[in-house]
Scaffold this motif. Structure first.
Motif, PDB file in Angstrom:
ATOM      1  N   VAL A 100      -2.923   0.296   3.184  1.00 34.10           N
ATOM      2  CA  VAL A 100      -3.963   0.689   2.235  1.00 34.10           C
ATOM      3  C   VAL A 100      -3.297   0.832   0.866  1.00 34.10           C
ATOM      4  N   THR A 101      -3.809   0.110  -0.133  1.00 35.87           N
ATOM      5  CA  THR A 101      -3.253   0.147  -1.487  1.00 35.87           C
ATOM      6  C   THR A 101      -4.285   0.711  -2.447  1.00 35.87           C
ATOM      7  N   LEU A 102      -3.840   1.598  -3.317  1.00 34.36           N
ATOM      8  CA  LEU A 102      -4.709   2.141  -4.359  1.00 34.36           C
ATOM      9  C   LEU A 102      -4.027   1.985  -5.712  1.00 34.36           C
ATOM     10  N   ALA A 103      -4.555   1.065  -6.536  1.00 28.12           N
ATOM     11  CA  ALA A 103      -4.109   0.913  -7.923  1.00 28.12           C
ATOM     12  C   ALA A 103      -5.100   1.673  -8.788  1.00 28.12           C
ATOM     13  N   LYS A 104      -4.604   2.539  -9.672  1.00 24.98           N
ATOM     14  CA  LYS A 104      -5.513   3.483 -10.319  1.00 24.98           C
ATOM     15  C   LYS A 104      -4.991   3.918 -11.683  1.00 24.98           C
ATOM     16  N   SER A 105      -5.849   4.608 -12.428  1.00 21.13           N
ATOM     17  CA  SER A 105      -5.426   5.271 -13.651  1.00 21.13           C
ATOM     18  C   SER A 105      -4.603   6.502 -13.297  1.00 21.13           C
ATOM     19  N   ALA A 106      -3.903   7.019 -14.296  1.00 18.91           N
ATOM     20  CA  ALA A 106      -3.159   8.261 -14.103  1.00 18.91           C
ATOM     21  C   ALA A 106      -4.119   9.448 -14.095  1.00 18.91           C
ATOM     22  N   GLN A 107      -3.690  10.537 -13.482  1.00 11.65           N
ATOM     23  CA  GLN A 107      -4.454  11.784 -13.454  1.00 11.65           C
ATOM     24  C   GLN A 107      -5.870  11.586 -12.914  1.00 11.65           C
ATOM     25  N   LEU A 108      -5.972  10.774 -11.876  1.00 11.01           N
ATOM     26  CA  LEU A 108      -7.282  10.513 -11.287  1.00 11.01           C
ATOM     27  C   LEU A 108      -7.476  11.271  -9.970  1.00 11.01           C
ATOM     28  N   GLY A 109      -6.417  11.898  -9.470  1.00 15.34           N
ATOM     29  CA  GLY A 109      -6.492  12.618  -8.206  1.00 15.34           C
ATOM     30  C   GLY A 109      -5.803  11.893  -7.071  1.00 15.34           C
ATOM     31  N   GLY A 110      -5.004  10.900  -7.383  1.00 12.19           N
ATOM     32  CA  GLY A 110      -4.337  10.129  -6.340  1.00 12.19           C
ATOM     33  C   GLY A 110      -3.339  10.938  -5.538  1.00 12.19           C
ATOM     34  N   THR A 111      -2.627  11.864  -6.205  1.00  7.79           N
ATOM     35  CA  THR A 111      -1.660  12.700  -5.486  1.00  7.79           C
ATOM     36  C   THR A 111      -2.365  13.590  -4.477  1.00  7.79           C
ATOM     37  N   VAL A 112      -3.540  14.113  -4.847  1.00 10.67           N
ATOM     38  CA  VAL A 112      -4.325  14.928  -3.911  1.00 10.67           C
ATOM     39  C   VAL A 112      -4.688  14.091  -2.689  1.00 10.67           C
ATOM     40  N   LEU A 113      -5.067  12.854  -2.927  1.00  9.62           N
ATOM     41  CA  LEU A 113      -5.433  11.953  -1.830  1.00  9.62           C
ATOM     42  C   LEU A 113      -4.246  11.731  -0.896  1.00  9.62           C
ATOM     43  N   THR A 130      -1.138  13.029   4.126  1.00  9.05           N
ATOM     44  CA  THR A 130       0.109  13.551   4.688  1.00  9.05           C
ATOM     45  C   THR A 130      -0.150  14.759   5.582  1.00  9.05           C
ATOM     46  N   CYS A 131      -0.772  15.789   5.016  1.00  9.88           N
ATOM     47  CA  CYS A 131      -0.971  17.040   5.767  1.00  9.88           C
ATOM     48  C   CYS A 131      -1.994  16.865   6.885  1.00  9.88           C
ATOM     49  N   GLY A 132      -3.028  16.051   6.629  1.00  9.49           N
ATOM     50  CA  GLY A 132      -4.010  15.807   7.683  1.00  9.49           C
ATOM     51  C   GLY A 132      -3.391  15.096   8.875  1.00  9.49           C
ATOM     52  N   SER A 133      -2.514  14.135   8.626  1.00  5.81           N
ATOM     53  CA  SER A 133      -1.853  13.410   9.719  1.00  5.81           C
ATOM     54  C   SER A 133      -0.956  14.338  10.526  1.00  5.81           C
ATOM     55  N   ILE A 134      -0.146  15.128   9.831  1.00  4.60           N
ATOM     56  CA  ILE A 134       0.827  15.966  10.526  1.00  4.60           C
ATOM     57  C   ILE A 134       0.148  17.082  11.318  1.00  4.60           C
ATOM     58  N   GLU A 135      -1.092  17.430  10.921  1.00  7.88           N
ATOM     59  CA  GLU A 135      -1.807  18.490  11.636  1.00  7.88           C
ATOM     60  C   GLU A 135      -2.713  17.940  12.724  1.00  7.88           C
ATOM     61  N   MET A 136      -3.455  16.870  12.425  1.00 10.29           N
ATOM     62  CA  MET A 136      -4.442  16.372  13.395  1.00 10.29           C
ATOM     63  C   MET A 136      -3.854  15.403  14.410  1.00 10.29           C
ATOM     64  N   ASP A 137      -2.870  14.632  14.018  1.00  7.72           N
ATOM     65  CA  ASP A 137      -2.272  13.641  14.917  1.00  7.72           C
ATOM     66  C   ASP A 137      -0.761  13.674  14.731  1.00  7.72           C
ATOM     67  N   PRO A 138      -0.082  14.653  15.293  1.00 10.51           N
ATOM     68  CA  PRO A 138       1.342  14.898  15.000  1.00 10.51           C
ATOM     69  C   PRO A 138       2.206  13.674  15.246  1.00 10.51           C
ATOM     70  N   GLY A 139       3.200  13.557  14.417  1.00 13.26           N
ATOM     71  CA  GLY A 139       4.166  12.479  14.508  1.00 13.26           C
ATOM     72  C   GLY A 139       5.036  12.519  13.266  1.00 13.26           C
ATOM     73  N   ASP A 140       6.034  11.682  13.218  1.00 13.15           N
ATOM     74  CA  ASP A 140       6.924  11.664  12.057  1.00 13.15           C
ATOM     75  C   ASP A 140       6.257  10.933  10.895  1.00 13.15           C
ATOM     76  N   PHE A 141       6.428  11.492   9.704  1.00 18.38           N
ATOM     77  CA  PHE A 141       5.760  10.995   8.495  1.00 18.38           C
ATOM     78  C   PHE A 141       6.798  10.816   7.397  1.00 18.38           C
ATOM     79  N   LEU A 142       6.729   9.669   6.694  1.00 22.26           N
ATOM     80  CA  LEU A 142       7.663   9.374   5.611  1.00 22.26           C
ATOM     81  C   LEU A 142       6.924   9.384   4.279  1.00 22.26           C
ATOM     82  N   TYR A 143       7.442  10.136   3.320  1.00 24.55           N
ATOM     83  CA  TYR A 143       6.858  10.181   1.975  1.00 24.55           C
ATOM     84  C   TYR A 143       7.950   9.774   0.988  1.00 24.55           C
ATOM     85  N   VAL A 144       7.743   8.638   0.290  1.00 26.91           N
ATOM     86  CA  VAL A 144       8.783   8.083  -0.574  1.00 26.91           C
ATOM     87  C   VAL A 144       8.337   8.108  -2.036  1.00 26.91           C
TER      88      VAL A 144
END
Length: 664
Positions: free
Chosen positions: A76-89, A94-108
């Motif tokens: 999934v790719t999201l090209a966007k303007s700055a300060q649009l809320g992408g970090t929140v997304l 990240t947090c939804g995956s680690i809580e609802m479907d546990p497993g190892d997660f990489l954030y780069v």
């Protein structure tokens, strides 16, 4: 006799509970529901603090659905303007995956420094402020399971590894089912090769992996997020016209075409339907967004790669008027135009990677209305760029005007090394020198920037003799994503460890963006156009060859990815280009990029008014400092006062000399 009863664990029951835990189906994963029920935004993140409101950020609902396990796409790719809320997304994923479907997660992130800041300022607060996440991540372990770059669930069922794309070691020897590649456009090739390929390979072992690539675009060709968007489904946000219901994409071209620069508060879009054409204004936005639909230009890619693009015109955090005012502030300055296109419009900036023909610029100089060594009308701020070589020091005198234009005034070479007393004395004389302008005034340099990347100790020995308000040390940074100008981080002596004194007067500038801006502006042939570059008569061909000596060249990495670098012809010097950048860095430090009209008014009043002791007609006085034709006779002894005034500047003008022998 009293017997004590001892309760023992029931191994059968324990094994049954363990088996039930393993066999229990995972709860359904719904990132949108998770965001609405579990995510609380702080005032630092949004003007709308509190529970996540999917109505305000409705344009992200489909992106969250694409990240859902039921969607077959892998990327999934999201090209966007700055300060649009992408970090929140990304945090929701990240947090939804680690809580609802546990497993190892990489954030780069682009660098390890960025990764640490995100972990401390974004991730840790989320883990603390959410009751369910706090229970999973107590953040008190001392066994290595809780560090800045590694967060492990207390039950061991999953962990978040946070990495920098500049560190190949952090992208190796791990297998991740899900990952986020944040600020992807800023990733640069590391010691191990292409970091994007390295990160992608971390999820190869998982058939149903999800890789979320997110970034504001930067430069084309070579922009990673733009390339990913084009490789994917290319989905755009269509909204209904509030007047006729016609579905369309709000584009910057639509707003720009109808923008009244005198009334940015009236900025709007116009319906593209031939039967309508009505104005779409700011107050229509909220209602339009309710009917937003994502439509793909490349639908066949949706099964493997869904890509989305959206810009700030759709955001509740941005208004049409602010978009228009941002453009008016950036217009005419290629570096700022790039920032506007990236951060506001969410599009990559087309780089000017090829220099204009040097003959074109030479001919402009031949037809110029001012001579080398004189300051033309409009050049209100004067700076010098200095470059140090083994056997010489080269300098570039440049003027800057209120319309973002620049005027080359002079170029010279001082023989010797920067460490030699004679060379330093001539440089000091250059700093104190003044040049005649078209109004009969003598103007000196307002700020001087000297390259401190080579012979740093020797350069500093000269720089410290001059006021910090006058002379600065600079170094170029060829990264496309570097700030246009920033203070060099504190540097320490390699042996003593002491803080080096020059740190406070040392600045790095984005030479890549400056070169693109210069070449783009050099192509403008109208002197009234914002950013026009003017040249005097008297410069030799070698100057123009040096100014246009570099190209932005494509190099393929060993993985086959594109990597762009600035290169020059090995047989051609490029000091004129380097010193131009150094002069521009000095001008930016002096404040020309953010200067308001009153700033320019002040310098115009001081420098472009006629001295009281010069008499003559207005047309005669305007000729001061302009080149005198070889055919013009010398003024006769009985010449009038205004004839004498017309030759004042020529009398004061420095003697012309050969290219390699000209000094201050």
């Amino acid at each position: 006799m009293t017997f004590m009863s001892v309760e023992t664990a029931n191994p059968t029951k324990l094994s049954g509970l363990a088996l039930a835990t393993v066999l229990k189906p995972a709860p359904p994963v719904d990132y949108l529901e998770y965001a609405e029920t579990k995510v609380h935004l702080s005032e630092r993140e949004t003007p709308y603090p509190g529970p996540y409101n999917s109505e305000l950020f409705c344009y992200f609902n489909e992106v969250l659905n694409a990240l859902h396990p039921d969607d077959p796409c892998r990327v999934v790719t999201l090209a966007k303007s700055a300060q649009l809320g992408g970090t929140v997304l990304a945090n929701i994923f990240t947090c939804g995956s680690i809580e609802m479907d546990p497993g190892d997660f990489l954030y780069v992130h682009p660098t390890e420094g960025n990764a640490k800041r995100w972990s401390k300022m974004k991730l840790s607060p989320m883990l603390k402020n959410s009751a369910s996440l706090k229970a999973l991540f107590p953040q008190s372990a001392r066994d290595g399971s809780d560090s800045v770059l590694y967060k492990e669930r207390k039950d061991g069922q999953g962990a978040i590894q946070i990495s920098g794309a500049n560190s190949p070691a952090s992208l190796s020897q791990v297998t991740m089912k899900r990952q986020v590649q944040d600020d992807l456009a800023k990733w640069e090739v590391n010691a191990g090769g292409d970091p994007e390929a390295q990160a992608d390979s971390r999820s190869q072992a998982h058939e149903f992996a999800k890789i979320f690539k997110i970034s504001t675009p930067l430069l084309m060709p070579g922009c990673r997020i733009t390339r990913n968007y084009e490789d994917g489904s290319q989905e755009k946000p269509y909204v209904p016209c509030p007047h006729c219901g016609h579905m369309q994409v709000l584009t910057w071209a639509n707003m720009l075409e109808n923008l009244d620069e005198d009334k940015p508060e009236d900025a709007c879009f116009y319906c593209e339907s031939e039967d309508c054409g009505a104005a779409i204004e700011e107050h229509h936005k909220k209602e339009m967004l309710k009917g937003l639909e994502w439509r793909a230009d490349n639908p066949k890619a949706k099964r493997q790669h869904r890509s989305f693009w959206i810009w700030s015109a759709y955001s509740v955090l941005q208004t049409f008027e602010r978009i228009a005012r941002s453009w008016l502030k950036a217009k005419g300055d290629p570096a700022r135009e790039q920032t506007f296109l990236n951060d506001v419009v969410g599009l990559a900036y087309q780089a000017q990677g090829d220099a204009p023909p040097w003959e074109l610029l030479r001919d402009r100089g031949l037809n110029s209305e001012y001579a080398r060594g004189t300051i033309p009308p409009g050049a209100l701020v004067i700076t010098i760029g200095i470059d140090c070589q083994k056997d010489r020091v080269e300098w570039h005198l440049v003027g800057w005007g209120r319309n973002k234009d620049r005027y080359v005034i002079d170029y010279g070479v001082i023989p010797g090394h920067i460490s030699e007393d004679d060379c330093q004395q001539q440089l000091s004389a250059l700093v104190k020198q003044s040049w005649p302008n078209a109004f009969g005034r003598q103007i000196g340099a307002d700020r001087v920037g000297i390259d401190g990347n080579a012979y740093t100790e020797d350069v500093w020995s000269w720089v410290k003799k001059h006021p910090a308000s006058r002379v600065m040390m600079v170094r170029g940074n060829n990264s496309d994503s570097a700030p246009i100008l920033q203070q060099v981080k504190k540097e320490r002596h390699s042996k003593t460890g002491k803080l080096l004194k020059w740190s406070k007067r040392f600045y790095s500038f984005n030479s890549s963006v400056m070169k693109m801006a210069l070449y783009r502006n050099c192509l403008k042939d109208d002197p009234l156009e914002l950013g026009y570059v003017a040249f005097p008569t008297g410069l030799e061909d070698e100057y123009f060859r040096q100014l246009t000596a570099e190209r932005r060249v494509l190099h393929k990495t060993k993985e086959g990815f594109d990597n762009y670098k600035w290169e020059k012809d090995a047989a051609q010097d490029n000091e004129a280009l380097d010193t131009m950048n150094q002069a521009q860095a000095a001008a930016i430090r002096f404040g020309i990029r953010d200067a308001i009209a009153l700033f320019w008014d002040k310098y115009e009043a001081e420098r472009e008014s006629f001295p009281k002791d010069i008499q003559g007609d207005f047309e005669d006085l305007l000729s001061l400092g302009l080149p005198k034709s070889d055919a013009d006779p010398e003024p006769a002894a009985e010449a009038t006062g205004k004839d004498k005034a017309a030759h004042v500047a020529n009398d004061k003008k420095p003697r012309q000399s050969k290219w390699r022998n000209r000094t201050g």
